[in-house]
Design a protein around this motif. Structure first.
Motif, mmCIF file in Angstrom:
data_model
loop_
_atom_site.group_PDB
_atom_site.id
_atom_site.type_symbol
_atom_site.label_atom_id
_atom_site.label_comp_id
_atom_site.label_asym_id
_atom_site.label_seq_id
_atom_site.Cartn_x
_atom_site.Cartn_y
_atom_site.Cartn_z
ATOM 1 N N GLU A 46 -6.024 -22.553 -21.188
ATOM 2 C CA GLU A 46 -7.366 -21.969 -21.158
ATOM 3 C C GLU A 46 -7.791 -21.619 -19.735
ATOM 4 N N VAL A 47 -8.551 -20.540 -19.617
ATOM 5 C CA VAL A 47 -9.145 -20.140 -18.347
ATOM 6 C C VAL A 47 -10.397 -20.993 -18.130
ATOM 7 N N SER A 62 -2.941 -14.790 -15.198
ATOM 8 C CA SER A 62 -1.563 -14.458 -15.558
ATOM 9 C C SER A 62 -1.075 -15.472 -16.580
ATOM 10 N N CYS A 63 0.066 -15.180 -17.190
ATOM 11 C CA CYS A 63 0.645 -16.163 -18.105
ATOM 12 C C CYS A 63 2.164 -16.078 -18.052
ATOM 13 N N ASP A 103 -4.191 -10.409 -17.111
ATOM 14 C CA ASP A 103 -4.092 -9.356 -16.102
ATOM 15 C C ASP A 103 -2.638 -8.996 -15.823
ATOM 16 N N TYR A 104 -1.772 -9.998 -15.828
ATOM 17 C CA TYR A 104 -0.341 -9.751 -15.679
ATOM 18 C C TYR A 104 0.450 -10.905 -16.285
ATOM 19 N N GLY A 146 -7.791 -16.913 -5.919
ATOM 20 C CA GLY A 146 -7.732 -15.629 -6.596
ATOM 21 C C GLY A 146 -7.236 -15.616 -8.018
ATOM 22 N N GLY A 147 -6.548 -16.700 -8.463
ATOM 23 C CA GLY A 147 -5.987 -16.618 -9.801
ATOM 24 C C GLY A 147 -5.613 -17.952 -10.407
ATOM 25 N N VAL A 148 -5.398 -17.893 -11.725
ATOM 26 C CA VAL A 148 -4.855 -19.027 -12.481
ATOM 27 C C VAL A 148 -3.765 -18.495 -13.398
ATOM 28 N N ASN A 149 -2.780 -19.347 -13.671
ATOM 29 C CA ASN A 149 -1.686 -18.982 -14.570
ATOM 30 C C ASN A 149 -1.735 -19.869 -15.805
#
Length: 195
Positions: free
Chosen positions: A82-83, A92-93, A107-108, A72-75
């Motif tokens: 980089e995405v 997120s970061c 996104d957050y 669902g995600g990467v940080n």
């Protein structure tokens, strides 16, 4: 307010059970942060988990695996900025200043350290309550910012009062030498969250 869990850097014998428990208990996301893991170790960890938790997982390293497994995600962080091309999940970061959040589009965001760290001795709060409250009600308004660093069950009311979208927990979850202790920590967090 939402809760996010972050895994410890080093593997525990009951981590897989705990990740499933975190998702099943209602944590919004579980961030897998294993900076020392190579690609084979990260792949093995993901494959050891049931596919039902994949949408709730975010990777801090080896982002291409998020595409391979439909996570669902990467940080984004200092190691991975980089995405991955083609990734359409949550991004997120990790940030250590209010200006850094303002300069990025995600996104957050995690802002740390908000309190004195539980898992990193000597890593102390970098913000005053007034600075956080003013920023969250002003410059950061409309951004989904999570408090990270020293967050535990007792500090959740302060996180809510300051105006964060939620809290990211690490040390407060992983204290203990058994799955039973971790499960008790999770229950204690939810008990205080719901006060």
């Amino acid at each position: 307010m939402k809760l996010i869990a972050i895994t410890p850097e080093h593997t525990t014998g009951f981590e897989r059970q705990a990740i499933v428990r975190l998702v099943e208990s209602g944590f919004h996301r579980v961030h897998i942060r294993k900076p020392q893991y190579g690609l084979p170790e990260m792949r093995a960890l993901i494959e050891s988990l049931p596919a039902s938790v994949y949408p709730y997982l975010s990777l801090h390293d080896h982002h291409m695996l998020a595409l391979d497994y439909g996570l669902g995600g990467v940080n984004l962080n200092s190691r991975n900025r980089e995405v991955p091309c083609g990734f359409d999940g949550l991004v997120s970061c990790s940030c250590h200043s209010i200006d850094e959040i303002c300069a990025r589009e995600c996104d957050y965001y995690f802002l740390s350290p908000v309190f004195n760290s539980i898992s990193k001795p000597g890593y102390v709060s970098a913000f005053s309550k007034k600075e956080l409250s003013d920023a969250l009600g002003g410059r950061l308004s409309g951004r989904e910012v999570y408090a990270l660093g020293g967050v535990d069950a007792r500090s959740l009311p302060a996180v809510r009062e300051l105006g964060f979208a939620g809290a990211a927990l690490l040390g407060a979850i992983w204290r203990g030498d058994s799955f039973g202790e971790i499960a008790n920590n999770i229950d204690e967090i939810w008990k205080n969250f719901n006060l």
